[in-house]
Design a protein around this motif. Structure first.
Motif, PDB file in Angstrom:
ATOM      1  N   MET A  55      33.607  36.994  56.340  1.00  0.00           N
ATOM      2  CA  MET A  55      35.053  36.764  56.334  1.00  0.00           C
ATOM      3  C   MET A  55      35.574  36.454  54.935  1.00  0.00           C
ATOM      4  SD  MET A  55      35.695  34.542  59.831  1.00  0.00           S
ATOM      5  CE  MET A  55      37.488  34.572  59.592  1.00  0.00           C
ATOM      6  N   LEU A  56      34.664  36.241  53.975  1.00  0.00           N
ATOM      7  CA  LEU A  56      35.070  35.831  52.632  1.00  0.00           C
ATOM      8  C   LEU A  56      35.072  37.035  51.691  1.00  0.00           C
ATOM      9  CD1 LEU A  56      32.973  32.536  52.362  1.00  0.00           C
ATOM     10  CD2 LEU A  56      35.245  32.880  53.361  1.00  0.00           C
ATOM     11  N   ASN A  57      36.066  37.880  51.822  1.00  0.00           N
ATOM     12  CA  ASN A  57      36.177  39.014  50.904  1.00  0.00           C
ATOM     13  C   ASN A  57      36.440  38.521  49.492  1.00  0.00           C
ATOM     14  OD1 ASN A  57      36.323  40.370  53.473  1.00  0.00           O
ATOM     15  ND2 ASN A  57      37.214  42.106  52.405  1.00  0.00           N
ATOM     16  N   PHE A  58      35.685  39.055  48.530  1.00  0.00           N
ATOM     17  CA  PHE A  58      35.864  38.664  47.132  1.00  0.00           C
ATOM     18  C   PHE A  58      36.363  39.884  46.352  1.00  0.00           C
ATOM     19  CE2 PHE A  58      31.396  39.548  48.098  1.00  0.00           C
ATOM     20  CZ  PHE A  58      31.120  40.623  47.264  1.00  0.00           C
ATOM     21  N   ALA A  62      40.124  47.038  40.671  1.00  0.00           N
ATOM     22  CA  ALA A  62      41.144  48.029  41.026  1.00  0.00           C
ATOM     23  C   ALA A  62      41.688  47.823  42.439  1.00  0.00           C
ATOM     24  CB  ALA A  62      40.581  49.441  40.875  1.00  0.00           C
ATOM     25  N   GLY A  63      42.036  46.579  42.770  1.00  0.00           N
ATOM     26  CA  GLY A  63      42.622  46.321  44.078  1.00  0.00           C
ATOM     27  C   GLY A  63      41.650  46.454  45.225  1.00  0.00           C
ATOM     28  N   THR A  64      40.369  46.290  44.968  1.00  0.00           N
ATOM     29  CA  THR A  64      39.336  46.428  45.991  1.00  0.00           C
ATOM     30  C   THR A  64      38.606  45.110  46.159  1.00  0.00           C
ATOM     31  OG1 THR A  64      39.010  48.710  45.256  1.00  0.00           O
ATOM     32  CG2 THR A  64      37.344  47.803  46.727  1.00  0.00           C
ATOM     33  N   SER A  65      38.173  44.847  47.378  1.00  0.00           N
ATOM     34  CA  SER A  65      37.382  43.644  47.640  1.00  0.00           C
ATOM     35  C   SER A  65      36.063  44.041  48.280  1.00  0.00           C
ATOM     36  CB  SER A  65      38.146  42.682  48.566  1.00  0.00           C
ATOM     37  OG  SER A  65      38.242  43.214  49.873  1.00  0.00           O
ATOM     38  N   TYR A 264      41.427  31.725  51.974  1.00  0.00           N
ATOM     39  CA  TYR A 264      41.638  32.021  50.560  1.00  0.00           C
ATOM     40  C   TYR A 264      40.892  33.282  50.117  1.00  0.00           C
ATOM     41  CZ  TYR A 264      43.317  27.246  50.735  1.00  0.00           C
ATOM     42  OH  TYR A 264      44.020  26.103  51.073  1.00  0.00           O
ATOM     43  N   ALA A 265      40.326  34.019  51.076  1.00  0.00           N
ATOM     44  CA  ALA A 265      39.620  35.251  50.739  1.00  0.00           C
ATOM     45  C   ALA A 265      40.602  36.309  50.241  1.00  0.00           C
ATOM     46  CB  ALA A 265      38.862  35.769  51.953  1.00  0.00           C
ATOM     47  N   SER A 266      40.082  37.278  49.501  1.00  0.00           N
ATOM     48  CA  SER A 266      40.917  38.350  48.976  1.00  0.00           C
ATOM     49  C   SER A 266      41.514  39.175  50.115  1.00  0.00           C
ATOM     50  CB  SER A 266      40.089  39.260  48.066  1.00  0.00           C
ATOM     51  OG  SER A 266      40.837  40.398  47.687  1.00  0.00           O
ATOM     52  N   ALA A 267      42.792  39.508  49.975  1.00  0.00           N
ATOM     53  CA  ALA A 267      43.480  40.336  50.970  1.00  0.00           C
ATOM     54  C   ALA A 267      43.388  41.821  50.635  1.00  0.00           C
ATOM     55  CB  ALA A 267      44.947  39.920  51.070  1.00  0.00           C
ATOM     56  N   ASN A 268      42.751  42.161  49.517  1.00  0.00           N
ATOM     57  CA  ASN A 268      42.602  43.572  49.146  1.00  0.00           C
ATOM     58  C   ASN A 268      41.687  44.290  50.129  1.00  0.00           C
ATOM     59  OD1 ASN A 268      44.198  43.291  46.823  1.00  0.00           O
ATOM     60  ND2 ASN A 268      42.438  42.714  45.564  1.00  0.00           N
ATOM     61  N   ASP A 270      38.604  46.385  51.610  1.00  0.00           N
ATOM     62  CA  ASP A 270      37.219  46.406  51.150  1.00  0.00           C
ATOM     63  C   ASP A 270      36.852  47.791  50.639  1.00  0.00           C
ATOM     64  OD1 ASP A 270      36.510  48.057  53.307  1.00  0.00           O
ATOM     65  OD2 ASP A 270      35.780  46.405  54.522  1.00  0.00           O
ATOM     66  N   GLY A 271      35.616  47.937  50.187  1.00  0.00           N
ATOM     67  CA  GLY A 271      35.205  49.169  49.516  1.00  0.00           C
ATOM     68  C   GLY A 271      35.444  50.415  50.338  1.00  0.00           C
ATOM     69  N   LEU A 272      35.014  50.414  51.589  1.00  0.00           N
ATOM     70  CA  LEU A 272      35.187  51.594  52.437  1.00  0.00           C
ATOM     71  C   LEU A 272      36.658  51.857  52.725  1.00  0.00           C
ATOM     72  CD1 LEU A 272      34.123  53.887  54.174  1.00  0.00           C
ATOM     73  CD2 LEU A 272      33.792  52.245  56.038  1.00  0.00           C
ATOM     74  N   GLU A 273      37.419  50.815  53.029  1.00  0.00           N
ATOM     75  CA  GLU A 273      38.849  50.993  53.304  1.00  0.00           C
ATOM     76  C   GLU A 273      39.567  51.598  52.105  1.00  0.00           C
ATOM     77  OE1 GLU A 273      39.825  47.332  56.378  1.00  0.00           O
ATOM     78  OE2 GLU A 273      39.760  46.939  54.225  1.00  0.00           O
ATOM     79  N   LYS A 274      39.246  51.118  50.922  1.00  0.00           N
ATOM     80  CA  LYS A 274      39.890  51.618  49.713  1.00  0.00           C
ATOM     81  C   LYS A 274      39.541  53.073  49.462  1.00  0.00           C
ATOM     82  CE  LYS A 274      42.019  51.218  45.672  1.00  0.00           C
ATOM     83  NZ  LYS A 274      43.491  51.125  45.587  1.00  0.00           N
ATOM     84  N   VAL A 275      38.254  53.408  49.566  1.00  0.00           N
ATOM     85  CA  VAL A 275      37.824  54.789  49.350  1.00  0.00           C
ATOM     86  C   VAL A 275      38.423  55.698  50.420  1.00  0.00           C
ATOM     87  CG1 VAL A 275      35.837  56.342  49.334  1.00  0.00           C
ATOM     88  CG2 VAL A 275      35.715  54.136  48.157  1.00  0.00           C
ATOM     89  N   ALA A 276      38.420  55.238  51.670  1.00  0.00           N
ATOM     90  CA  ALA A 276      38.954  56.049  52.761  1.00  0.00           C
ATOM     91  C   ALA A 276      40.427  56.358  52.554  1.00  0.00           C
ATOM     92  CB  ALA A 276      38.738  55.336  54.087  1.00  0.00           C
ATOM     93  N   HIS A 277      41.175  55.368  52.102  1.00  0.00           N
ATOM     94  CA  HIS A 277      42.606  55.580  51.872  1.00  0.00           C
ATOM     95  C   HIS A 277      42.846  56.486  50.666  1.00  0.00           C
ATOM     96  CE1 HIS A 277      46.899  54.754  51.729  1.00  0.00           C
ATOM     97  NE2 HIS A 277      46.773  54.451  50.442  1.00  0.00           N
ATOM     98  N   ASP A 278      42.120  56.246  49.575  1.00  0.00           N
ATOM     99  CA  ASP A 278      42.334  57.025  48.352  1.00  0.00           C
ATOM    100  C   ASP A 278      41.907  58.472  48.510  1.00  0.00           C
ATOM    101  OD1 ASP A 278      43.285  54.728  47.211  1.00  0.00           O
ATOM    102  OD2 ASP A 278      41.517  54.328  45.981  1.00  0.00           O
ATOM    103  N   LYS A 279      40.828  58.708  49.260  1.00  0.00           N
ATOM    104  CA  LYS A 279      40.277  60.062  49.383  1.00  0.00           C
ATOM    105  C   LYS A 279      40.731  60.779  50.646  1.00  0.00           C
ATOM    106  CE  LYS A 279      38.066  59.273  45.604  1.00  0.00           C
ATOM    107  NZ  LYS A 279      38.552  59.862  44.327  1.00  0.00           N
ATOM    108  N   GLY A 280      41.436  60.093  51.512  1.00  0.00           N
ATOM    109  CA  GLY A 280      41.935  60.736  52.721  1.00  0.00           C
ATOM    110  C   GLY A 280      40.938  60.788  53.865  1.00  0.00           C
ATOM    111  N   ILE A 281      39.882  59.987  53.809  1.00  0.00           N
ATOM    112  CA  ILE A 281      38.902  59.982  54.893  1.00  0.00           C
ATOM    113  C   ILE A 281      39.497  59.413  56.176  1.00  0.00           C
ATOM    114  CG2 ILE A 281      36.652  59.041  55.601  1.00  0.00           C
ATOM    115  CD1 ILE A 281      35.846  58.972  52.710  1.00  0.00           C
ATOM    116  N   ASP A 282      40.508  58.571  56.041  1.00  0.00           N
ATOM    117  CA  ASP A 282      41.056  57.866  57.198  1.00  0.00           C
ATOM    118  C   ASP A 282      42.151  58.628  57.927  1.00  0.00           C
ATOM    119  OD1 ASP A 282      42.968  57.746  55.254  1.00  0.00           O
ATOM    120  OD2 ASP A 282      43.251  55.575  55.318  1.00  0.00           O
TER     121      ASP A 282
END
Length: 347
Positions: A55-58, A62-65, A264-268, A270-282
């Protein structure tokens, strides 16, 4: 790294489910050999601790946790077979109660986050211990490297699964580059958390750390110019901390992390979510089957205060996970006891 429904097609998800089921069956048998009356309670606690720390995203870049995967940590503390079960229990609780990780993708997530991370990290860990000095510090160093390697290994595994059954037409080269790149950074966080936790446990109860077994070298004395093994001690060295104290301390720590620090964990993303959104996997991601759960998205429905809602959800998650994990490992320990008990041959 939690794969949602819709990222991977049905046939590939079914194959990974079979792989995961087979690995769990093997792990159940293996865990019976790894667990005893001392370590079985620790295994349930490890599962709860992994849930809490996930639960503690760090923040990474580039806006990724990122967050802990936990395979390496569990494998070193309680053994590789038990580790697969620990992480699988966490993934099941997250998917069913918190709508985190797709239910049709549960086989993908267990294969990637439980099996791959555990197998890779434990192989690296054992390989390093074979060449490093047989000291407790070596266990901590090896755990750092093993955890570091396990995260990009999971990213590679996801990329391979996506190459076989991805539901969108995205270049595998782009997916691999993005996934591995960001997860190398996340792996650093995984390594730090793993090494600190292993170091803390081994400092007070090295006898309970699976990866530290057999490291103590026999004292050697020089007698008449030759080195000989000293006699083994007649009494065991007293532990600095009782098992009960360690268990209570670990549970309280998990509750504090999930119930308070997680706010207080990062709201950015995570790695897969960021890649999926940027590359269109989602693009073909599906609504989670458990999205209507009262604990979906790690909050308690009808509680408007975000801090209270998230904290209470975290506490519930830790509680449910420690109960579920402890029940599994207690049953395995009882099964082991039944297997090794003498057979009554009286007539």
């Amino acid at each position: 790294m939690h794969v949602p429904d819709g990222f991977i097609d049905a046939p590939t998800s079914a194959v990974t489910a079979v792989v995961a089921a087979g690995a769990l069956a093997v792990s159940l048998r293996g865990a019976r050999r790894e667990l005893d009356e001392r370590t079985a309670p620790l295994a349930g606690l490890v599962a709860a601790f992994i849930f809490a720390v996930q639960m503690l995203n760090f923040p990474v870049a580039a806006g990724t946790s990122g967050h802990l995967l936990g395979g390496a940590l569990a494998a070193i503390l309680v053994g590789p077979c038990t580790a697969v079960l620990c992480v699988s229990v966490v993934l099941l609780m997250q998917g069913v109660l918190f709508a985190d990780g797709g239910l049709t993708a549960l086989g993908v997530n267990i294969t990637d986050m439980a099996i791959v991370t555990t197998v890779v990290s434990y192989a690296v860990f054992r390989g390093l211990l074979a060449v490093l000095p047989r000291k407790r510090r070596s266990v901590t160093v090896a755990s750092f490297v093993a955890a570091l390697v396990s995260v990009p290994a999971a990213a590679v595994a996801f990329t391979l699964i996506y190459a076989v059954g991805g539901t969108t037409d995205v270049s595998i080269g782009k997916v691999a580059t993005a996934m591995i790149g960001v997860h190398v950074l996340i792996g650093i966080g995984e390594a730090v958390i793993t090494a600190l936790t292993v170091g803390a446990v081994i400092a007070v109860r090295p006898d309970l750390v699976h990866g530290a077994r057999g490291l103590r070298q026999r004292l050697r004395l020089r007698v008449n110019g030759a080195l000989v093994d000293a006699p083994a001690p007649t009494a065991p060295v007293a532990a600095r901390t009782s098992r009960r104290t360690l268990w209570v301390t670990g549970l309280v720590t998990s509750l504090v992390l999930a119930g308070f620090v997680s706010f207080y964990a990062s709201a950015n993303p995570d790695g897969l979510e960021k890649v999926a959104h940027d590359k269109g996997i989602d693009k073909k991601a599906e609504k989670h089957a458990a999205s209507g759960s009262p604990l979906a998205d790690y909050g308690v429905r009808d509680i408007s205060d975000a801090r209270l809602s998230g904290g209470l959800a975290g506490v519930i998650g830790v509680g449910v996970t420690v109960v579920a994990g402890s029940a599994v490992f207690w049953a395995l320990r009882r099964r082991r006891s039944d297997d090794v008990s003498p057979v009554n041959t009286g007539v």
